[in-house]
Design a protein around this motif. Structure first.
Motif, mmCIF file in Angstrom:
data_model
loop_
_atom_site.group_PDB
_atom_site.id
_atom_site.type_symbol
_atom_site.label_atom_id
_atom_site.label_comp_id
_atom_site.label_asym_id
_atom_site.label_seq_id
_atom_site.Cartn_x
_atom_site.Cartn_y
_atom_site.Cartn_z
ATOM 1 N N MET A 146 35.041 46.307 50.947
ATOM 2 C CA MET A 146 36.245 46.281 50.131
ATOM 3 C C MET A 146 37.133 45.085 50.482
ATOM 4 S SD MET A 146 39.252 49.077 50.029
ATOM 5 C CE MET A 146 40.086 48.354 51.406
ATOM 6 N N ILE A 151 33.064 39.687 47.539
ATOM 7 C CA ILE A 151 32.603 40.838 46.770
ATOM 8 C C ILE A 151 33.687 41.325 45.812
ATOM 9 C CG2 ILE A 151 31.812 43.240 46.920
ATOM 10 C CD1 ILE A 151 30.547 42.472 49.639
ATOM 11 N N PHE A 152 34.912 41.443 46.312
ATOM 12 C CA PHE A 152 36.039 41.891 45.495
ATOM 13 C C PHE A 152 37.161 40.859 45.565
ATOM 14 C CE2 PHE A 152 33.985 45.983 46.541
ATOM 15 C CZ PHE A 152 33.771 46.445 45.260
ATOM 16 N N PRO A 154 40.473 39.191 45.331
ATOM 17 C CA PRO A 154 41.760 39.866 45.133
ATOM 18 C C PRO A 154 42.482 39.478 43.842
ATOM 19 C CG PRO A 154 41.847 38.359 47.008
ATOM 20 C CD PRO A 154 40.430 38.395 46.533
ATOM 21 N N ARG A 156 40.979 39.290 41.031
ATOM 22 C CA ARG A 156 40.296 39.992 39.940
ATOM 23 C C ARG A 156 40.334 41.504 40.068
ATOM 24 N NH1 ARG A 156 34.510 38.064 39.616
ATOM 25 N NH2 ARG A 156 34.410 39.815 38.192
ATOM 26 N N TYR A 157 40.545 42.009 41.287
ATOM 27 C CA TYR A 157 40.486 43.451 41.519
ATOM 28 C C TYR A 157 41.748 43.949 42.207
ATOM 29 C CZ TYR A 157 35.520 42.983 40.513
ATOM 30 O OH TYR A 157 34.331 42.713 39.915
ATOM 31 N N ASN A 158 42.205 45.103 41.780
ATOM 32 C CA ASN A 158 43.308 45.779 42.441
ATOM 33 C C ASN A 158 42.716 46.493 43.655
ATOM 34 O OD1 ASN A 158 44.784 48.290 43.095
ATOM 35 N ND2 ASN A 158 46.189 47.584 41.512
ATOM 36 N N MET A 159 43.149 46.095 44.856
ATOM 37 C CA MET A 159 42.551 46.638 46.076
ATOM 38 C C MET A 159 42.750 48.149 46.207
ATOM 39 S SD MET A 159 40.801 44.436 47.727
ATOM 40 C CE MET A 159 40.266 43.790 46.166
ATOM 41 N N VAL A 162 40.076 49.659 44.048
ATOM 42 C CA VAL A 162 38.767 49.508 44.696
ATOM 43 C C VAL A 162 38.633 50.550 45.805
ATOM 44 C CG1 VAL A 162 37.352 47.974 46.140
ATOM 45 C CG2 VAL A 162 38.542 47.051 44.140
ATOM 46 N N SER A 165 38.083 53.980 44.318
ATOM 47 C CA SER A 165 36.753 54.101 43.717
ATOM 48 C C SER A 165 35.652 54.193 44.759
ATOM 49 C CB SER A 165 36.479 52.913 42.793
ATOM 50 O OG SER A 165 37.376 52.923 41.718
#
Length: 190
Positions: A146, A151-152, A154, A156-159, A162, A165
């Protein structure tokens, strides 16, 4: 840590940092001769704060399932206050501070998770057929995954999403029917 979150690990001025910890700039620079030393001390202090939060959480909840979901709730709360790029910057620019995080995961979080899993199995809230060491490793690696900006990313993704999920659904799968009933209430609140 809030001043570092607000102004950035590299860009927070010594004056703002000194004011945040009620010190003179001269004393700050004497106590922390490098930004790396200051960031490492701040991360270490934050790990101690987390431990105090966990003690309070354990006093509030008695079952392993409730405690595990409580830990997740605390993690989500913390992630909501941390800028998206914080962990990426920490890993790339402050390796000794990042090692404080890794050490905390290995010496505190992993044994804590093992104990919770063991307690949950004994109280029939977690399935008895789980491999505690393997599940602990999976949970720790999920944290590492995470926080990996490759991989994720920051931006593009709300931590927090993530985090939710990755962990919430996995933990429900560890539960027995009785544990799932306890889990359902906590899952709905996260």
């Amino acid at each position: 840590m809030p001043v570092l979150y607000q102004y950035g690990l590299r860009t927070a001025s010594d004056a703002k940092l000194a004011m945040a910890i009620d010190m003179s700039v001269t004393d700050l620079q004497a106590q922390y001769p490098s930004r790396e030393a200051l960031v490492s001390a701040a991360v270490l202090a934050d790990t101690e704060r987390q431990k105090r939060d966990h003690v309070a959480l354990y006093a509030e909840f008695s079952s392993a399932v409730e405690r595990l979901y409580g830990l997740l709730r605390l993690g989500l709360r913390d992630l909501a206050s941390i800028p998206a790029a914080f962990y990426s910057e920490l890993q790339n620019d402050f390796p000794s501070a990042w090692m404080v995080v890794v050490e905390h995961l290995n010496t505190y979080s992993a044994p804590q998770l093992q104990q919770l899993l063991n307690d949950g199995i004994r109280s029939r809230l977690f399935r008895s057929d789980i491999n505690i060491n393997l599940v602990t490793k999976v949970l720790i690696e999920q944290i590492n995954m995470m926080l990996n900006p490759v991989i994720f990313p920051p931006d593009r993704y709300n931590m927090a999403e993530v985090f939710r999920s990755i962990f919430l659904y996995y933990i429900r799968g560890l539960c027995t029917d009785e544990g799932a009933r306890v889990s359902a209430d906590h899952f709905a609140r996260i």
